[in-house]
Write a protein that holds these residues in place. Sequence first.
Motif, short mmCIF file in Angstrom:
data_model
loop_
_atom_site.label_atom_id
_atom_site.label_comp_id
_atom_site.label_asym_id
_atom_site.label_seq_id
_atom_site.Cartn_x
_atom_site.Cartn_y
_atom_site.Cartn_z
N GLY A 94 10.41 31.77 50.94
CA GLY A 94 10.27 31.49 49.87
C GLY A 94 8.71 30.73 49.70
N SER B 208 5.49 34.47 46.26
CA SER B 208 6.91 35.43 45.66
C SER B 208 5.79 37.02 45.40
CB SER B 208 7.28 34.93 44.00
OG SER B 208 5.50 35.20 43.96
N GLU C 211 13.72 35.15 45.38
CA GLU C 211 13.05 34.49 44.01
C GLU C 211 13.74 33.46 43.31
OE1 GLU C 211 10.20 35.13 43.64
OE2 GLU C 211 9.43 34.10 42.35
N SER D 30 15.81 31.08 45.20
CA SER D 30 15.57 30.25 46.65
C SER D 30 15.84 29.28 47.69
CB SER D 30 13.79 30.26 45.66
OG SER D 30 13.22 29.68 47.11
N ARG E 122 2.44 30.55 44.60
CA ARG E 122 2.93 31.21 45.58
C ARG E 122 3.10 32.68 45.07
NH1 ARG E 122 8.64 30.67 43.72
NH2 ARG E 122 9.13 31.99 45.49
N THR E 123 1.99 33.23 43.73
CA THR E 123 2.00 34.27 42.95
C THR E 123 0.76 34.84 43.43
OG1 THR E 123 1.01 34.12 41.23
CG2 THR E 123 4.12 34.03 41.07
#
Lengths: 317, 244
Positions: A49, A52, A66, A69, B241-242
């Motif tokens: 996590g 992504s 996702e 998580s 996070r992306t």
Amino acid sequence: MIEVESLSKSYGSHRALDAISFSVERGEVVGFLGPNGAGKSTTMRILTGFLSATSGTARVLGHDVERDSLAVRQRIGYLPESTPLYSELRVDEMVRLAAELRGVPSSELEQRMFDALSDCSLLDVLGKTIRQLSKGYRQRVGLAQALVHRPDLLILDEPTSGLDPNQIGEVRDLIQRLSERHTVVLSTHTLQEVVASCSRVLILDRGRLVADGSLDEVTRSVPTKAVNVRVSGDFEAVKAALSAASLSGEESSRDGAQAWWRVVRSGPGADPKSAPESARVARALVKGGVDLLELQPESASLEEAFRHLTQGEVVDA
Amino acid sequence: MRELGVVLRRELLSYFASAIAYVFGGLFLFVLLYVTVDMLEVGRATDTTAFFRVLPWVLLGFVPALTMRLWSEERKLGTLELLMTLPVRRISLVLGKFSAAVCFVTILLVLTLGLPFSLALHGPLDWGPVLAGYLGSILLVCAYTAVGMFFSSLTRDQIIAFLSASVVLLVLGLFGHDSFLIVLRDAGIPRSILEAFGAMSPTTYFRSIGRGVLDTRDILYFVVFCGVFLHGTVLVLERRRTRG
């Protein structure tokens, strides 16, 4: 335990992970193997996590990493690469903090801490600050914080990198013991690691999954140049039988009337980079009047398989 | 709720475990009291007005210095990966770090209570404005902490986090001062925009609370202000996070 389907991750235009799929069953010890930058850490960071995925799905214990998580993070223990820890904390404080944040109920806290600390042989350094510890000890603190809540799945990113040989041995023994109770996924770029610890290996190269199976399966899948045969017959007879079928060979060992020969292709137009078919070798020997006792396609070592799979080389055993 | 408590306790203890907190804390109290005592002597004032006039400026430098490491350091040391993969909600991490910083500064503010007490010894003191001033100060600390933490989440460089937060707070602070707005008015900026600037500034509401009349709008301003920057911090952490 883990199901990953065509998982991809791009950093800008760089494709770090290219549609990889695999699954891991409960109780397995799986090693991610690959050169630096192959996508091992990226895969682990998606499973835990921290990152992504750009596309694709990953499920851990039935929960989507996702959308769900938090549920995933409750059931896994993660040791990130290079073992980041709060170096100003004492060993017991660090493990206590992890236990509390990982949701260990207060009634069980002391017991779980004791178990984790004794499993990782840390009881004699409890009062030391992490800053004072050697790398081997730090690694064990990293493992202790990852398993203090008894997770179903342990994800360990390069657990032995940067350690000296003694420390590597200690950490490997520890992982071996942990694998009796937890499913373990670890990454490494050293092959001995996989041989020592893993029941299955996933080889990654430039974001692609290039091999997936037990150590035997992976090494057998790699083309080699030669076939080994054990024969009974004299040297000249074997030599003649082979050359009659556009093969050549060398005697590698002899025990009385029996000998091991290593057989490769020869003659005009033969591709020296692929091994002769076993059937052709067998036919040639029998036809030449040699007793064929045993026949083994030469198998690559894991190291050779690794080189072949990650660099597209044919193995020269 | 429990996880929030654990984060709060760990963060608060980390202030006292590091020498930086004592240095900053001592410096903060020294600057604040020195400037105030100096103003009291010059103005022959007998109340805490001077103290609360200086406080926002001291906080402007002090709070971003305290909050700059909150996320930058975690990123730089890699412990962010540990933190973000724990089964803890992002909002609990953000609120835990936020409330620990606010608690720490509040403890320092409590230490400054020596000032009104010593004033009370020398003559009659109206405690209403004093208490209102402290309430306003704590709300101001909340607002500054939220801004400081937001900028810390944006970069792994603590100095950049400190400077950007300080500049934003300085500009917002100046918007609350008539003398600064007059300069802007003379530069030809329309009155409605200047009023909007004034309405954006935490200083405006801090002073309003300090007058001792509690207006829910003043409180609401701080709640919304903090909410925006705390939510912004959660979004930045989530966004990271992306990008990887």
